[in-house]
Design an enzyme around this catalytic site. Structure first.
Site, mmCIF file in Angstrom:
data_model
loop_
_atom_site.group_PDB
_atom_site.id
_atom_site.type_symbol
_atom_site.label_atom_id
_atom_site.label_comp_id
_atom_site.label_asym_id
_atom_site.label_seq_id
_atom_site.Cartn_x
_atom_site.Cartn_y
_atom_site.Cartn_z
ATOM 1 N N HIS A 14 0.824 -1.208 0.000
ATOM 2 C CA HIS A 14 0.000 0.000 0.000
ATOM 3 C C HIS A 14 0.862 1.264 0.000
ATOM 4 O O HIS A 14 1.790 1.395 0.795
ATOM 5 C CB HIS A 14 -0.887 -0.026 1.258
ATOM 6 N N GLU A 41 0.411 -0.441 -4.792
ATOM 7 C CA GLU A 41 -0.668 0.532 -4.961
ATOM 8 C C GLU A 41 -0.092 1.887 -4.640
ATOM 9 O O GLU A 41 0.701 2.021 -3.701
ATOM 10 C CB GLU A 41 -1.816 0.218 -3.982
ATOM 11 N N ASP A 43 -1.117 6.457 -5.110
ATOM 12 C CA ASP A 43 -2.160 7.445 -5.402
ATOM 13 C C ASP A 43 -1.647 8.479 -6.390
ATOM 14 O O ASP A 43 -0.508 8.949 -6.262
ATOM 15 C CB ASP A 43 -2.570 8.153 -4.111
ATOM 16 N N HIS A 56 -1.277 11.536 -1.876
ATOM 17 C CA HIS A 56 -2.560 11.130 -1.303
ATOM 18 C C HIS A 56 -3.416 12.327 -0.923
ATOM 19 O O HIS A 56 -4.598 12.385 -1.234
ATOM 20 C CB HIS A 56 -2.317 10.244 -0.072
ATOM 21 N N GLU A 116 -4.172 4.274 -8.143
ATOM 22 C CA GLU A 116 -5.404 4.888 -7.633
ATOM 23 C C GLU A 116 -5.495 6.327 -8.095
ATOM 24 O O GLU A 116 -4.648 7.160 -7.760
ATOM 25 C CB GLU A 116 -5.481 4.826 -6.101
HETATM 26 O O1 G3P Z 1 -6.575 1.723 -3.020
HETATM 27 C C1 G3P Z 1 -6.795 1.323 -1.726
HETATM 28 C C2 G3P Z 1 -6.550 2.406 -0.720
HETATM 29 O O2 G3P Z 1 -5.352 3.048 -1.030
HETATM 30 C C3 G3P Z 1 -7.660 3.381 -0.634
HETATM 31 O O3 G3P Z 1 -7.539 4.303 0.377
HETATM 32 O O4 G3P Z 1 -6.987 6.478 1.339
HETATM 33 O O5 G3P Z 1 -5.267 4.711 1.322
HETATM 34 O O6 G3P Z 1 -5.914 5.830 -0.787
HETATM 35 P P1 G3P Z 1 -6.369 5.379 0.565
HETATM 36 MG MG MG Z 2 -4.726 4.711 -2.220
#
Ligand code: G3P
Ligand code: MG
Length: 266
Positions: A14, A41, A43, A56, A116
């Site tokens: 993440h 993953e 952002d 993020h 994302e």
């Molecule tokens: O993509 C999963 C997760 O990253 C979603 O929440 O706030 O960590 O971007 P966040």
């Molecule tokens: Mg995310």
């Protein structure tokens, strides 16, 4: 032959390196890789000059100190900011990377990407459109291969995900070849209609709101099911037993890329 609903890795780091490195930086990608992760993953948000960058939060103050916001600054200005010191002095001066830089690193290292789309308020469609256009350009060869080869590796292309339906619709229209997953906190009553409208391949849901019955329904309808953000090995085992296909984790030290292999029984 039954179609694979989730042809992607089961465990995904993440925000690059989970809890072990400053999120959404190249240092985070290196950290995930050092822990054996070939799936990540991160952002993506647009700068003022419409360059996709890894971030993020729209507003500064958490990972970047001071006041200001991502959509108010150019990518060059963002590259000069310190996105690492908040995490630890060893990461001081770690810049805000562009999406193109992150893609280059991941491709070099054979890391699969869950991208994302994280639009700043009011530029949802532009975020989907611009990121899709750049992705299409960066993955042109893979897109051609996917079109002519009946059995290309689906991991050769990234997977877009977003909480923004609008961003995903724009991404679909800009790069229909790049698959999409819809992110939700709780599974909404009209989840199936939304996934069909996006021609999405998967639903990405907060594991805390998921139930075994919902998991069965989503998979039964032919969609992959991905959860965020699972940091407890026992919980990871539980949701996998419900049929969840994959999940991202911050605890890349506790939950390895080959989970559950190698994990201590609990
Ligand atoms: O993509 C999963 C997760 O990253 C979603 O929440 O706030 O960590 O971007 P966040
Ligand atoms: Mg995310």
């Amino acid at each position: 032959m039954r179609k694979t609903l989730w042809p992607y890795p089961k465990v995904v780091a993440h925000r690059g390196g989970g809890a072990l490195a400053p999120e959404n930086t190249l240092a985070a990608l290196r950290c995930g890789l050092a822990h054996g992760f070939h799936a990540v993953e991160f952002d993506v948000m647009l700068s003022r000059d419409r360059i996709p960058v890894l971030m993020h939060d729209e507003e500064f103050g958490r990972t970047v100190s001071g006041t200001g916001s991502v959509p108010a600054m150019s990518a060059a200005e963002l590259a000069g900011l310190d996105a690492g010191s908040w995490f630890g002095s060893a990461f001081g001066g770690e810049p805000v990377p562009t999406y193109a830089q992150a893609v280059a690193f991941c491709r070099e290292q054979a890391i699969w990407m869950n991208v994302e789309l994280k639009p700043a308020a009011g530029i949802e469609a532009a975020t989907g459109r611009v990121t899709a256009a750049l992705t299409r350009q960066l993955f042109a060869a893979e897109i051609v291969a996917a079109g002519i080869d009946s059995g290309p590796d689906p991991r050769a292309l990234p997977l877009f995900s977003s909480f923004s339906f609008e961003a995903l619709i724009a991404a679909r229209s800009g790069a229909p070849e790049i698959p999409r997953g819809l992110l939700v906190d709780a599974v909404p009553p009209d989840w199936c209609t939304r996934l069909e409208a996006l021609a999405a391949v998967a639903l990405h849901v907060n594991h805390e709101t998921l139930t075994p019955d919902l998991a069965r329904q989503v998979r039964g309808a032919g969609f992959g099911l991905f959860c965020y953000t699972v940091n407890d090995p026992a919980r990871a085992r539980e949701i996998l037993s419900w049929g969840v296909d994959g999940f991202c984790t911050d605890r890349i030290d506790l939950i390895g890329a080959d989970f559950p292999a190698g994990a201590a029984a609990k």
